[in-house]
Design a protein around this motif. Structure first.
Motif, PDB file in Angstrom:
ATOM      1  N   GLU A   7     -10.605   5.038  14.494  1.00 46.59           N
ATOM      2  CA  GLU A   7     -11.421   5.421  14.211  1.00 46.59           C
ATOM      3  C   GLU A   7     -11.298   4.810  12.761  1.00 46.59           C
ATOM      4  OE1 GLU A   7     -13.205   9.043  14.246  1.00 46.59           O
ATOM      5  OE2 GLU A   7     -11.636   9.776  16.107  1.00 46.59           O
ATOM      6  N   VAL A   8     -10.531   4.750  11.729  1.00 43.32           N
ATOM      7  CA  VAL A   8      -9.980   4.005  10.363  1.00 43.32           C
ATOM      8  C   VAL A   8     -10.556   2.869  10.917  1.00 43.32           C
ATOM      9  CG1 VAL A   8      -8.285   3.613   8.383  1.00 43.32           C
ATOM     10  CG2 VAL A   8      -9.266   5.776   9.451  1.00 43.32           C
ATOM     11  N   GLY A   9      -9.485   2.236  11.410  1.00 40.24           N
ATOM     12  CA  GLY A   9     -10.058   0.106  11.622  1.00 40.24           C
ATOM     13  C   GLY A   9     -11.528   0.418  11.989  1.00 40.24           C
ATOM     14  N   ASP A  10     -12.483   1.204  13.519  1.00 42.28           N
ATOM     15  CA  ASP A  10     -14.023   0.459  13.716  1.00 42.28           C
ATOM     16  C   ASP A  10     -14.112   0.627  12.358  1.00 42.28           C
ATOM     17  OD1 ASP A  10     -13.163   0.858  15.701  1.00 42.28           O
ATOM     18  OD2 ASP A  10     -13.675   2.500  16.715  1.00 42.28           O
ATOM     19  N   LEU A  11     -14.368   1.354  10.825  1.00 43.89           N
ATOM     20  CA  LEU A  11     -15.199   1.372   9.788  1.00 43.89           C
ATOM     21  C   LEU A  11     -15.051  -0.245   9.170  1.00 43.89           C
ATOM     22  CD1 LEU A  11     -14.811   5.110   8.792  1.00 43.89           C
ATOM     23  CD2 LEU A  11     -17.040   3.876   9.442  1.00 43.89           C
ATOM     24  N   GLY A  12     -14.408  -0.769   9.053  1.00 43.19           N
ATOM     25  CA  GLY A  12     -14.128  -1.639   8.444  1.00 43.19           C
ATOM     26  C   GLY A  12     -12.919  -2.113   7.814  1.00 43.19           C
ATOM     27  N   ILE A  13     -12.510  -1.328   7.654  1.00 40.76           N
ATOM     28  CA  ILE A  13     -10.696  -0.850   6.569  1.00 40.76           C
ATOM     29  C   ILE A  13      -9.761  -1.700   6.862  1.00 40.76           C
ATOM     30  CG2 ILE A  13      -9.710   0.804   5.803  1.00 40.76           C
ATOM     31  CD1 ILE A  13     -11.956   1.327   5.096  1.00 40.76           C
ATOM     32  N   ASP A  14      -9.566  -2.643   5.126  1.00 39.16           N
ATOM     33  CA  ASP A  14      -8.778  -4.094   5.225  1.00 39.16           C
ATOM     34  C   ASP A  14      -7.052  -3.117   6.180  1.00 39.16           C
ATOM     35  OD1 ASP A  14     -10.326  -6.036   5.021  1.00 39.16           O
ATOM     36  OD2 ASP A  14     -10.803  -4.843   3.416  1.00 39.16           O
ATOM     37  N   SER A  15      -6.750  -2.022   5.062  1.00 41.40           N
ATOM     38  CA  SER A  15      -5.328  -2.530   5.101  1.00 41.40           C
ATOM     39  C   SER A  15      -5.412  -0.365   5.012  1.00 41.40           C
ATOM     40  CB  SER A  15      -4.616  -2.850   3.957  1.00 41.40           C
ATOM     41  OG  SER A  15      -4.743  -4.172   3.875  1.00 41.40           O
ATOM     42  N   VAL A  16      -4.539  -0.083   5.571  1.00 42.09           N
ATOM     43  CA  VAL A  16      -3.507   1.667   5.221  1.00 42.09           C
ATOM     44  C   VAL A  16      -2.710   1.685   5.150  1.00 42.09           C
ATOM     45  CG1 VAL A  16      -5.496   2.011   6.813  1.00 42.09           C
ATOM     46  CG2 VAL A  16      -2.994   1.969   8.055  1.00 42.09           C
ATOM     47  N   GLY A  17      -2.262   2.798   3.202  1.00 45.32           N
ATOM     48  CA  GLY A  17      -0.865   3.637   3.300  1.00 45.32           C
ATOM     49  C   GLY A  17      -0.887   4.800   4.203  1.00 45.32           C
ATOM     50  N   ILE A  18       0.877   4.975   4.681  1.00 42.63           N
ATOM     51  CA  ILE A  18       0.646   6.149   5.971  1.00 42.63           C
ATOM     52  C   ILE A  18       2.688   6.015   4.861  1.00 42.63           C
ATOM     53  CG2 ILE A  18       0.400   7.535   7.412  1.00 42.63           C
ATOM     54  CD1 ILE A  18      -0.933   5.686   9.004  1.00 42.63           C
ATOM     55  N   HIS A  19       2.439   7.293   3.859  1.00 44.35           N
ATOM     56  CA  HIS A  19       3.822   7.335   2.784  1.00 44.35           C
ATOM     57  C   HIS A  19       3.895   7.664   3.530  1.00 44.35           C
ATOM     58  CE1 HIS A  19       0.116   5.430   0.022  1.00 44.35           C
ATOM     59  NE2 HIS A  19       0.668   4.957   1.015  1.00 44.35           N
ATOM     60  N   VAL A  20       5.155   7.585   3.421  1.00 41.42           N
ATOM     61  CA  VAL A  20       6.549   8.641   4.218  1.00 41.42           C
ATOM     62  C   VAL A  20       7.162   9.784   3.257  1.00 41.42           C
ATOM     63  CG1 VAL A  20       8.087   7.839   4.244  1.00 41.42           C
ATOM     64  CG2 VAL A  20       8.159   9.374   5.946  1.00 41.42           C
ATOM     65  N   GLU A  21       7.773   8.377   2.284  1.00 41.68           N
ATOM     66  CA  GLU A  21       7.650   8.862   1.018  1.00 41.68           C
ATOM     67  C   GLU A  21       9.962   9.384   0.936  1.00 41.68           C
ATOM     68  OE1 GLU A  21       5.693   9.457  -1.281  1.00 41.68           O
ATOM     69  OE2 GLU A  21       4.157  10.437  -0.275  1.00 41.68           O
ATOM     70  N   SER A  22      10.413   9.102   1.626  1.00 39.34           N
ATOM     71  CA  SER A  22      11.600   9.667   2.107  1.00 39.34           C
ATOM     72  C   SER A  22      12.176   8.939   3.342  1.00 39.34           C
ATOM     73  CB  SER A  22      12.254  10.246   1.124  1.00 39.34           C
ATOM     74  OG  SER A  22      13.553  10.106   1.259  1.00 39.34           O
ATOM     75  N   PHE A  23      12.984   8.208   3.973  1.00 36.32           N
ATOM     76  CA  PHE A  23      13.853   8.396   4.746  1.00 36.32           C
ATOM     77  C   PHE A  23      15.279   9.183   4.814  1.00 36.32           C
ATOM     78  CE2 PHE A  23      11.635   3.655   4.507  1.00 36.32           C
ATOM     79  CZ  PHE A  23      10.434   4.248   5.930  1.00 36.32           C
ATOM     80  N   ASP A  24      15.133   9.487   4.211  1.00 32.81           N
ATOM     81  CA  ASP A  24      16.487  11.001   4.738  1.00 32.81           C
ATOM     82  C   ASP A  24      15.575  12.549   4.123  1.00 32.81           C
ATOM     83  OD1 ASP A  24      18.442  12.982   3.690  1.00 32.81           O
ATOM     84  OD2 ASP A  24      19.162  11.889   1.803  1.00 32.81           O
ATOM     85  N   PRO A  25      15.995  12.753   5.694  1.00 30.52           N
ATOM     86  CA  PRO A  25      15.663  13.876   6.213  1.00 30.52           C
ATOM     87  C   PRO A  25      15.557  15.559   5.279  1.00 30.52           C
ATOM     88  CG  PRO A  25      16.387  12.594   8.184  1.00 30.52           C
ATOM     89  CD  PRO A  25      16.883  12.159   6.378  1.00 30.52           C
ATOM     90  N   LYS A  26      16.490  15.355   4.541  1.00 34.70           N
ATOM     91  CA  LYS A  26      17.109  16.238   3.731  1.00 34.70           C
ATOM     92  C   LYS A  26      16.101  16.086   2.254  1.00 34.70           C
ATOM     93  CE  LYS A  26      20.778  18.935   1.361  1.00 34.70           C
ATOM     94  NZ  LYS A  26      20.982  18.380   0.222  1.00 34.70           N
ATOM     95  N   VAL A  27      16.334  15.045   1.716  1.00 35.48           N
ATOM     96  CA  VAL A  27      14.815  15.093   0.750  1.00 35.48           C
ATOM     97  C   VAL A  27      13.910  15.605   1.027  1.00 35.48           C
ATOM     98  CG1 VAL A  27      15.013  13.090  -0.988  1.00 35.48           C
ATOM     99  CG2 VAL A  27      16.811  13.643  -0.657  1.00 35.48           C
ATOM    100  N   LEU A  28      13.276  14.597   1.528  1.00 39.36           N
ATOM    101  CA  LEU A  28      11.996  14.880   2.185  1.00 39.36           C
ATOM    102  C   LEU A  28      11.817  16.343   2.811  1.00 39.36           C
ATOM    103  CD1 LEU A  28       9.726  13.019   3.529  1.00 39.36           C
ATOM    104  CD2 LEU A  28       9.866  13.509   5.348  1.00 39.36           C
ATOM    105  N   GLY A  29      12.889  17.016   2.970  1.00 38.36           N
ATOM    106  CA  GLY A  29      12.547  18.945   3.023  1.00 38.36           C
ATOM    107  C   GLY A  29      12.781  19.342   1.806  1.00 38.36           C
TER     108      GLY A  29
END
Length: 394
Positions: A238-260
Motif C-alpha cells: 500500500e505504501v508503494g502504491d502511494l508513490g513513495i520512493d524509499s522506505v526506512g524500516i529500522h532494526v537499530e541493533s542486530f544483537d538480540p540481547k542489546v535490542l531487548g
C-alpha cells in the motif's frame, strides 16, 4: 551512564590523522576526520545552524566539511571536551585540532521558509525542518511506547513535543505546503518522514505514507517514509502504491540481547520479522531503496552486527550504520559515544561487503541513506575504492 562498545577492534595505521595528508586534498584523511568527528564531536567557537533536542540528528551542528555533508555532535558532554574545534574564518569556518587547521567547513544558513506560517498561524519550522539539503518531519510526534517500559532508550520523540518545538500531528496538507516552500526557497532535494509507532497492524505506516504522497504530489520531491514493520506486510505494498520512493524500516541493533535492553517492543517484533518486512519492501521499492539504521555503541557484539548487516545487504537492504548520538532528555542521554577505532573497523567491514554486492548510496532516491550526513559508511566505502595511500597504509 556508560555503555560498552563491545570489544575494541584495531584499525591499524588508519587510527589517527596523519599530518602529511590533509582532508582538503586527500579523501582518506577526510573520511578519517568525519569518522572521528562523529564520535568525538566538535567544540564551537562560533555560531552555526544546529538541531537541538528531540528526534532526528539531535544536538548537532550541520556542516559541509570539504564539501561533504556531515552532522556533528556539538551539545553533548563528549563534544564539549572534543579535541576538535570549529572557528570562524573570513570565508566560512575551519576545523582545528591542537592548533592545526585540518579542513574547511561551511554551515547551513537558517532556512528562509522558517519565517513563514500556515493560514492558521503555525510556524513552518514546527511542521518540518531542514537537515542540510533534506526536508524532514516526524509526522506524528507521539509513540505508543513513549513513557512506558517499552520506550526505546535512545529515542527523543517526546522531547521535542514537551519543549514546544513542534505539534502533535502534521496533516498531509501542511506538509505539502511546507515542502513546496522548502524546495522553492531553500533548495530541498528530498523529504524524509518518520513517525511514532502506533499499536495498529500498520504501525503508523499508512498515515506517514499519505503524508509522503501529499509532498510528492505538491512539490515533486522524492520521498522516504520510515516506519516499524507492519504486522500485515501487505501494508508495505500500500505504501508503494502511494508513490513513495524509499522506505526506512529500522532494526537499530542486530544483537538480540542489546535490542531487548534498548528497544523492548522492537525486540518482541523480532529481528526475523524485520527481515521478512525488508524482503517484501525490496520487492516493492527495489534494491537500495530500503534501509535500516544500525546504531553502534550500545554494547552490541561487533560480529553479530557485521553478520546482520551482511545478511541485510544480501537481500538489497542498505544498512545505515551510525554511532549512537546521545539525545538530551532520552534514557541514554549520558551514554558515551563509541571510539573512532571501534566504529571505523565496523564501517570498513560493512562497506567492503556493500561494494562487493554493488550497493551504493548514489543509487538511493531519498532519505537518510541518500543524505549520508549522520554516517561515515559512504565516505569509507568511497576511499576503499581509491586504493592504498602512496607509500603504504590505507
Amino acid at each position: 551512564m556508560t555503555v560498552s562498545s563491545g570489544p575494541e577492534l584495531a584499525v591499524g595505521d588508519t587510527a589517527g590523522h596523519t599530518g602529511s595528508f590533509s582532508p582538503a586534498h586527500d579523501p582518506r584523511a577526510l573520511a578519517e576526520l568525519i569518522v572521528d568527528l562523529q564520535s568525538a564531536g566538535l567544540r564551537l567557537e562560533t555560531e552555526i545552524e544546529r538541531r537541538r533536542g528531540g528526534a532526528g540528528p539531535s544536538d548537532s551542528g550541520m556542516l559541509w566539511v570539504e564539501g561533504t555533508a556531515v552532522t556533528v555532535p556539538t551539545e553533548t558532554d563528549a563534544a564539549r571536551t572534543s579535541p576538535y574545534v570549529l572557528r570562524a574564518e573570513d570565508e566560512g569556518y575551519g576545523i582545528y585540532r591542537d592548533g592545526e587547521r585540518l579542513a574547511s567547513a561551511s554551515g547551513a544558513e537558517r532556512p528562509r521558509f522558517y519565517d513563514m506560517t500556515t493560514s492558521d498561524g503555525i510556524p513552518y519550522w514546527k511542521i518540518a525542518l531542514m537537515h542540510l539539503d533534506s526536508l524532514a518531519s516526524t509526522v506524528v510526534q507521539t509513540c505508543a511506547y513513549w513513557g512506558k517500559s517499552d520506550q526505546c532508550t535512545f529515542c527523543g520523540i517526546g522531547v521535542s513535543l514537551d519543549s514546544g518545538r513542534t505539534i502533535v500531528k502534521k496533516t498531509p496538507a501542511q506538509l505539502a505546503e511546507v515542502a513546496v516552500a522548502a524546495k522553492t526557497l531553500d533548495g530541498a532535494v528530498d523529504a524524509t518522514l518518520t513517525t511514532g509507532s502506533s499499536l495498529g497492524v500498520d504501525r503508523g505506516a499508512r498515515y506517514v505514507a499519505r503524508c509522503g504522497n501529499a509532498i510528492k504530489e505538491a512539490s515533486g520531491l522524492p520521498v522516504e517514509v520510515q516506519f516499524e514493520p507492519p504486522l500485515d506486510l501487505d501494508v508495505i505494498n500500500e505504501v508503494g502504491d502511494l508513490g513513495i520512493d524509499s522506505v526506512g524500516i529500522h532494526v537499530e541493533s542486530f544483537d538480540p540481547k542489546v535490542l531487548g535492553e534498548v528497544a523492548p517492543a522492537k525486540a518482541r517484533t523480532g529481528i526475523e520479522h524485520y527481515f521478512r518486512a525488508w524482503e517484501r519492501a525490496v520487492s516493492v521499492f527495489g534494491e537500495g531503496q530500503v534501509s535500516s539504521y544500525v546504531i553502534l555503541g550500545m554494547g552490541e557484539d561487533p560480529d553479530l552486527t557485521i553478520e546482520g548487516c551482511r545478511r541485510a545487504i544480501d537481500i538489497g537492504v542498505y544498512p545505515f550504520v551510525v554511532p549512537i548520538r546521545p539525545v538530551a532528555g532520552s534514557l541514554m542521554e549520558d551514554v558515551t559515544p563509541p571510539s573512532r577505532q571501534y566504529t571505523e573497523r565496523i564501517y570498513r567491514r560493512v562497506a567492503a561487503y556493500m561494494t562487493a554486492r554493488g550497493l551504493k548510496a548514489t543509487g538511493v532516491a531519498a532519505g537518510c541513506a541518500r543524505c549520508q550526513a549522520c554516517s561515515a559508511v559512504n565516505a569509507i566505502q568511497n576511499l576503499m575504492q581509491i586504493g592504498p595511500r602512496p607509500g603504504g597504509g590505507s
